[in-house]
Scaffold this active site. Structure first.
Site, PDB file in Angstrom:
ATOM      1  N   CYS A   6       0.818  -1.198   0.000  1.00  0.00           N
ATOM      2  CA  CYS A   6       0.000   0.000   0.000  1.00  0.00           C
ATOM      3  C   CYS A   6       0.854   1.251   0.000  1.00  0.00           C
ATOM      4  CB  CYS A   6      -0.918  -0.008   1.219  1.00  0.00           C
ATOM      5  SG  CYS A   6      -2.431   0.903   0.938  1.00  0.00           S
TER       6      CYS A   6
ATOM      7  N   ASP B 183     -18.941 -13.021 -20.361  1.00  0.00           N
ATOM      8  CA  ASP B 183     -19.584 -12.059 -21.250  1.00  0.00           C
ATOM      9  C   ASP B 183     -18.794 -10.767 -21.185  1.00  0.00           C
ATOM     10  OD1 ASP B 183     -21.605 -10.671 -22.820  1.00  0.00           O
ATOM     11  OD2 ASP B 183     -22.958 -12.293 -22.204  1.00  0.00           O
TER      12      ASP B 183
ATOM     13  N   HIS C 160      -8.720  -8.740 -16.191  1.00  0.00           N
ATOM     14  CA  HIS C 160      -7.904  -8.531 -17.381  1.00  0.00           C
ATOM     15  C   HIS C 160      -6.486  -8.227 -16.937  1.00  0.00           C
ATOM     16  CE1 HIS C 160      -7.389  -7.572 -21.657  1.00  0.00           C
ATOM     17  NE2 HIS C 160      -6.584  -6.605 -21.263  1.00  0.00           N
TER      18      HIS C 160
ATOM     19  N   ASP D 194     -10.311  -0.596   8.234  1.00  0.00           N
ATOM     20  CA  ASP D 194      -9.095  -1.410   8.152  1.00  0.00           C
ATOM     21  C   ASP D 194      -7.902  -0.462   8.018  1.00  0.00           C
ATOM     22  OD1 ASP D 194     -10.008  -0.734   5.554  1.00  0.00           O
ATOM     23  OD2 ASP D 194      -8.856  -2.352   4.646  1.00  0.00           O
TER      24      ASP D 194
END
Length: 758
Positions: A420, A452, A544, A631
């Site tokens: 992070c 799809d 992707h 968090d």
């Protein structure tokens, strides 16, 4: 981690962190081969140097003195380090089978795993004896044995089975240490009795007569009773029996004999000897597979048989490295001829040692000092590693209008932290998930099961949708573990809100490379991620990937929540206490890891924390009535607490000494090794009252430390807090702590919302 510009063309995988392989890593670090990637797979992060283990047992050395940090060495060598146990080799598909991770492909493989005890050949030995080998797991077994012996009341008998160099040296080292420990505790050391067993008719059968004479005298002087000429045939609880019928009541049995290769080697089809050791030629290549090498104890060099001794594993390191390089670059491998005579140095536990080479022998305290010098010099080769150099040229800051602008410009191009602490607005989405098995949910109408253009989800009546997204580059060289951390981190926001994770879409960048290498990185990374998502009940619905210089991964996550049960940052109430479920320190630790300044076990602890889900913790906090939760991630503990106080209209007090901290984090922060995001987080110091009073506190820099996959920071009513902490610890969050309290906002007092205490 290092990111080479050269695409990976060949993968060399090293199985085991033995003496030969540490030499290979150092040699590749000094002279890497473009396009050749090293991967080290080992169960343990710290591998012991066998030559110094007796000195460690005797109490002359610390743990770090006798262990090589494989995580640090691999980082130095630019090698990937996978902490796992190998359980097989699929030679047909050139894949290594691991116990807890996906199979690892290889082009060239080298095995240096040492040997394992064949305790199964003696009745009861597996259940009642403590094996010394494999030495990479010896420390835990030794510490357990040490604790049992130290806490034993009355007379105690310890039997060591195996009177070769290892058994004799270990017996004398243990006796020296344990007598000292008992004396320091005010107990009678003469109540401790040692027995040494062997099937041979003499001790140290591979050493010359003078060496045997010295040790026979030493064992006699130290009161060790030697039982020779009859093998141990049965071990029972409290009883040891030899083949001759002799029985001995014993409290502890150590096994230093009958070692062999692991059973899984029999399934590989590699040529093995009767002890399951890999038969290798003079090139250290397997007798029946040119792409597989072996060295150290696990190898039987068929033309040059030698005893199993660390000196040979060390000597095999350079020729092994050279032949791995030669094979990877299409050159012929070369023969290695081990020396016919070698120097043996055996200690007696009390800083006294015996040296021999062939028929020559000499002994004394000066010999121990010589041995100590040799051993320490060897270890320094793997501990005194130069700091990693930053290859990026720093910008010209002459036009900067302030020191802060100059600092930001340099930070923008300097070696950045991962996790992070290195969030960047990157590109791209995912590829090739055919081998993965994400869970299916009834509320996923269109997902990976029916691909799809986009996923279609159903929102149940009475539920609201939670959306979140996270993305960062890899901070470790293990794509599988990185995938787990990235998925866990991305789910954190959903759990902190009190929601159920429904779906995730992956976004990934993978380094340039040939297709097979790229596909494996994607598969390893997404396997880790899908494991975490599946465990959370979250369906991976698409993704992707694109190519880039560095590995990176993120997820857009959808969750479902009852709108009336949202745990938001704005729910703090005066009088509540603040609870933190995980220790902090990941930012400084991984900054240190990149600079070779962190111990491998510190990184292990950090990763174990980072792959732990916050789901059960969030459920528990909700049961105890928490209405405010977040968090702890990139803004650090202080940044996230300030985010909570503002919308809640309250102040807060943090107890610095109560904050749980990861092992090593205070040390690396004290050394000034901080995340590249730390300067931005430190700007929030203006939210601390009297902050100048706290700048020298060892925990002070850590409250700004950016976390990756950090724990939950939540408020709970004071009368519920102790019970909540107990339940969180029982659920697997052992470091959970009450770290502060929520205060009413002081409208007439200081404007800073956060006060600190110690």
């Amino acid at each position: 981690m290092q990111t080479p510009d050269q695409p990976v063309l060949r993968d060399i995988v090293l199985v085991g962190g033995g003496h030969s392989h540490v030499g290979v890593l150092k040699r590749f670090a000094m002279n890497p081969v473009p396009g050749v990637r090293l991967t080290l797979i080992c169960r343990d992060t710290h591998t012991p140097y066998s030559g110094m283990l007796p000195g460690y047992v005797a109490g002359h050395y610390s743990y770090d003195d006798v262990h090589i940090d494989l995580s640090r060495l691999a980082e130095y060598a630019g090698a990937r380090f996978y902490r796992d146990e190998v359980i097989g080799i699929d030679r047909t598909n050139k894949r290594i089978l691991c116990r807890n991770r996906p199979n690892v492909p290889y082009d060239i493989l080298s095995v240096n795993i040492g040997s394992s005890p064949r305790v199964g050949e003696v009745e009861g030995a597996e259940e009642h004896a403590v094996p010394v080998k494999p030495i990479n797991g010896f420390n835990q077994r030794w510490l357990s044995l040490l604790s049992r012996i130290e806490n034993h009341e009355g007379p105690m008998s310890v039997a060591v089975v195996g009177a070769g160099a290892g058994g004799v040296e270990l017996t004398l080292a243990m006796q020296f240490r344990l007598r000292n420990e008992l004396s320091q505790r005010g107990k009678d050391p003469d109540q401790l009795h040692f027995h040494l067993f062997d099937a041979a008719n003499q001790i140290l059968p591979t050493h010359n007569e003078n060496v045997r004479s010295v040790f026979e005298r030493k064992l006699s002087e130290r009161g060790v009773k030697v039982h020779l000429g009859s093998p141990v045939s049965r071990v029972e609880s409290g009883l040891l029996t030899s083949e001759s019928g002799e029985t001995l009541q014993v409290d502890e049995v150590l096994w230093v004999t009958r070692a062999g290769g692991p059973a899984w080697l029999e399934e590989t089809g590699l040529a093995l000897d009767e002890g399951r050791f890999i038969r290798v030629r003079d090139t250290l290549q397997s007798e029946n597979d040119d792409s597989i090498f072996a060295a150290g104890d696990i190898a039987n060099v068929i033309n040059h048989p030698r005893e199993k001794a660390g000196v040979f594993a060390v000597r095999q390191g350079p020729p092994l490295a050279d032949n791995l390089k030669r094979l990877a670059t299409g050159k012929d491998t070369r023969n290695f001829y081990p020396q016919k005579k070698w120097l043996a140095l055996i200690s007696t536990g009390d800083k006294y040692a015996v040296a021999s080479r062939g028929d020559v022998e000499f002994h004394g305290r000066l010999v121990w000092r010589w041995k100590d010098w040799i051993d320490q010099r060897f270890m320094r080769k793997f501990s005194d590693l130069p700091a990693m150099e930053e290859s990026t040229k720093l910008p010209d800051t002459a036009a900067a209008q302030s020191a802060e602008e100059a600092s930001q410009a340099i930070s923008a191009v300097a070696m950045r932290c991962g996790g992070c602490g290195a969030k960047v607005g990157s590109t791209v989405l995912s590829r090739a998930l055919n081998e993965l098995k994400p869970i299916e949910r009834d509320d996923i109408i269109i997902g990976l099961h029916a691909p799809d253009d986009a996923a279609v989800l159903r929102v149940p009546p009475g539920k609201a949708v939670v959306h979140t997204v996270d993305f960062f580059r890899a901070f470790i060289d293990d794509p599988y573990v990185f995938g787990k951390v990235a998925a866990n981190h991305s789910l954190g926001d959903v759990f902190a809100m009190g929601a159920e994770a429904q779906s995730a879409t992956a976004v990934a960048t993978v380094p340039y490379g040939i297709e097979s290498k790229v596909e494996d990185v994607v598969y390893q990374m997404m396997s880790g991620a899908v494991e975490v998502l599946n465990e959370a009940g979250c369906a991976l619905v698409g993704g992707h990937t694109g190519e880039g210089k560095e590995l990176a991964l993120g997820f857009a996550v959808n969750g479902l929540i009852d709108p009336e049960e949202v745990m938001s940052k704005g729910g703090l109430r005066a009088g509540d206490v603040l609870i933190l479920t995980k220790p902090i320190g990941t930012g400084t630790l991984f900054a240190a890891h990149a600079r070779l300044a962190a111990k491998g076990r510190w990184i292990d602890s950090a990763l174990a924390s980072m792959i732990q889900s916050n789901k059960l913790g969030a459920d528990c906090l909700r049961r105890y009535g928490s209405r405010a939760c977040t968090d702890v991630t990139g803004f650090g503990l202080l940044g996230h607490l300030v985010e909570m106080t503002r919308p809640s209209g309250v102040d807060a007090e943090l107890n610095l000494s109560a904050i749980p901290v990861l092992p090593g984090a205070e040390e690396t922060a004290a050394a000034g090794i901080l995340s590249s995001l730390q300067p931005a987080n430190i700007r929030l110091r203006r939210g601390i009252r009297d902050q100048e009073k706290w700048v020298n506190h060892p925990r002070y820099p850590l409250i700004f430390d950016p976390q990756t996959a950090g724990g939950l920071l939540a408020s709970v009513a004071a009368d519920e807090a102790e019970a909540c902490v107990r339940e969180l610890k029982a659920l697997g969050y052992p470091h959970t702590a009450i770290i502060g309290r929520v205060l009413p906002q002081d409208e007439s007092g200081p404007i800073e919302p956060i006060s600190l205490k110690d």
